[in-house]
Design a protein around this motif. Structure first.
Motif, PDB file in Angstrom:
ATOM      1  N   GLN A  15      52.056 165.345 -25.424  1.00  0.00           N
ATOM      2  CA  GLN A  15      52.757 166.243 -24.515  1.00  0.00           C
ATOM      3  C   GLN A  15      54.213 165.811 -24.343  1.00  0.00           C
ATOM      4  O   GLN A  15      55.122 166.642 -24.370  1.00  0.00           O
ATOM      5  CB  GLN A  15      52.054 166.266 -23.162  1.00  0.00           C
ATOM      6  N   ARG A  16      54.437 164.497 -24.176  1.00  0.00           N
ATOM      7  CA  ARG A  16      55.808 164.000 -24.035  1.00  0.00           C
ATOM      8  C   ARG A  16      56.614 164.286 -25.298  1.00  0.00           C
ATOM      9  O   ARG A  16      57.773 164.713 -25.236  1.00  0.00           O
ATOM     10  CB  ARG A  16      55.795 162.497 -23.764  1.00  0.00           C
ATOM     11  N   ARG A  17      55.988 164.060 -26.463  1.00  0.00           N
ATOM     12  CA  ARG A  17      56.677 164.302 -27.720  1.00  0.00           C
ATOM     13  C   ARG A  17      57.060 165.772 -27.866  1.00  0.00           C
ATOM     14  O   ARG A  17      58.165 166.110 -28.308  1.00  0.00           O
ATOM     15  CB  ARG A  17      55.794 163.863 -28.886  1.00  0.00           C
ATOM     16  N   LEU A  18      56.144 166.670 -27.463  1.00  0.00           N
ATOM     17  CA  LEU A  18      56.427 168.099 -27.540  1.00  0.00           C
ATOM     18  C   LEU A  18      57.565 168.485 -26.600  1.00  0.00           C
ATOM     19  O   LEU A  18      58.460 169.259 -26.963  1.00  0.00           O
ATOM     20  CB  LEU A  18      55.164 168.897 -27.199  1.00  0.00           C
ATOM     21  N   GLU A  19      57.545 167.950 -25.386  1.00  0.00           N
ATOM     22  CA  GLU A  19      58.600 168.253 -24.424  1.00  0.00           C
ATOM     23  C   GLU A  19      59.954 167.767 -24.928  1.00  0.00           C
ATOM     24  O   GLU A  19      60.971 168.463 -24.790  1.00  0.00           O
ATOM     25  CB  GLU A  19      58.276 167.610 -23.077  1.00  0.00           C
TER      26      GLU A  19
END
Length: 347
Positions: free
Chosen positions: A97-101
């Motif tokens: 999720q952090r990588r996508l954000e």
């Protein structure tokens, strides 16, 4: 038991602690996150687990730890109240999720920068054209030799600088043109690579380009822009490579979630890219070349072109081990018809 099977299928890490604080359950997700099997931890208290997991689970939030995959993980820990003899810890891996954000934020930033520099390019274009015309007239008026050699040299230098600015503006305007309709059709990737290598050979650098692209491999693309993508990536790789070295370019069909794509890689054995610069290489005016040797627009143009063709580009590099640029584009079928993307700027 069926309950244990359910716990093992959960995407969350689950740890159960007994009355003495020892681990009595360590589900499959926790093993994937930490690299520790249930046999490694059952019967041990959290404090006695291998670092960094024991102290992190026992005392704090296990954020920023390096997981079993070697990647730094973003984890969120929830401690449940004691239920009878057991107490549960639930660990959620938020790394994806952090990588996508971060990816979405980076894409937005690049899109905004692109629109800004394209607009600036249009505003500068008209006065620059007028300035070059004035300089041309001054040079033409000097036919009688009335001015000094120093003045004539200054006029020539001003003209060359103006023409250099015009080249930069041409790259900037490329964004504006590409933000409109992009017509995609099946394009022979090998032919685009051959065209790019032929253009690159005119530079005369002592670097060999080794190709491994199957003839007839076709991608959904815009032909001229595809050649420009390959040319820019090869030119960067050649510039980064020492004399007598080899730059490799190869392509293969890959499957991603049931969709066939073509993966093109350009690899060099140059000095690599500094870690501080690497996250910004696709931003306009970012360059690793010496002052005056590059505009910092080549990779930005590549990023724009690839995105408007429905593809992706990434880079892997480190100082001392060279650089690999990877482009993924949709595979074209033999029956595919030409079609146009809507007039919508990339953001």
């Amino acid at each position: 038991s069926w309950l244990r099977r359910v716990v093992d299928e959960l995407p969350l890490g689950v740890v159960a602690l007994g009355e003495r604080g020892d681990v009595v359950l360590w589900n499959r997700a926790m093993g994937a996150i930490t690299g520790l099997t249930e046999g490694d931890v059952v019967g041990r208290t959290l404090e006695r687990l291998p670092e960094p997991w024991g102290p992190a689970l026992a005392e704090g939030e296990p954020t920023g730890l390096v997981g079993a995959s070697g990647e730094r993980r973003t984890l969120h820990l929830r401690r449940g109240a004691r239920e009878g003899p057991l107490r549960l810890l639930v660990v959620e891996d938020q790394t994806a999720q952090r990588r996508l954000e971060e990816h979405v934020a980076h894409q937005d930033r690049l899109g905004a920068l692109g629109r800004l520099v394209a607009g600036v390019g249009h505003e500068i274009g008209n006065p620059l054209t007028a300035l070059l015309l004035v300089l041309e007239r001054i040079r033409a008026m000097d036919g009688a030799g009335e001015r000094s050699a120093e003045t004539r040299a200054a006029v020539e230098e001003a003209l060359q600088l103006g023409k250099r600015i015009r080249v930069i503006l041409g790259d900037l305007r490329g964004y504006g043109r590409l933000a409109g309709e992009v017509v995609l059709q099946p394009v022979d990737l090998a032919q685009s690579v051959d065209d790019a290598v032929r253009l690159l050979s005119l530079v005369g650098r002592d670097v060999e380009v080794v190709r491994a692209v199957a003839p007839g491999l076709r991608v959904r693309a815009e032909g001229t822009r595809l050649t420009q993508i390959v040319l820019n990536l090869l030119a960067n790789a050649v510039d980064a490579s020492p004399a007598g070295s080899v730059v490799e370019i190869h392509a293969a069909v890959i499957d991603e979630a049931g969709h066939a794509r073509v993966q093109l890689e350009v690899r060099d054995d140059g000095m690599g890219i500094d870690p501080e610069v690497l996250p910004h290489v696709f931003e306009p005016f970012v360059t690793t070349k010496q002052p005056g040797e590059g505009t910092g627009l080549g990779l930005w143009v590549v990023w724009e072109f690839v995105g408007h063709m429905g593809g992706e580009i990434s880079v892997d590099s480190a100082p001392g081990r060279g650089t690999v640029f990877t482009v993924k584009l949709p595979l074209a079928s033999a029956e595919e018809a030409t079609y146009a993307l809507p007039k919508e700027p990339r953001s």
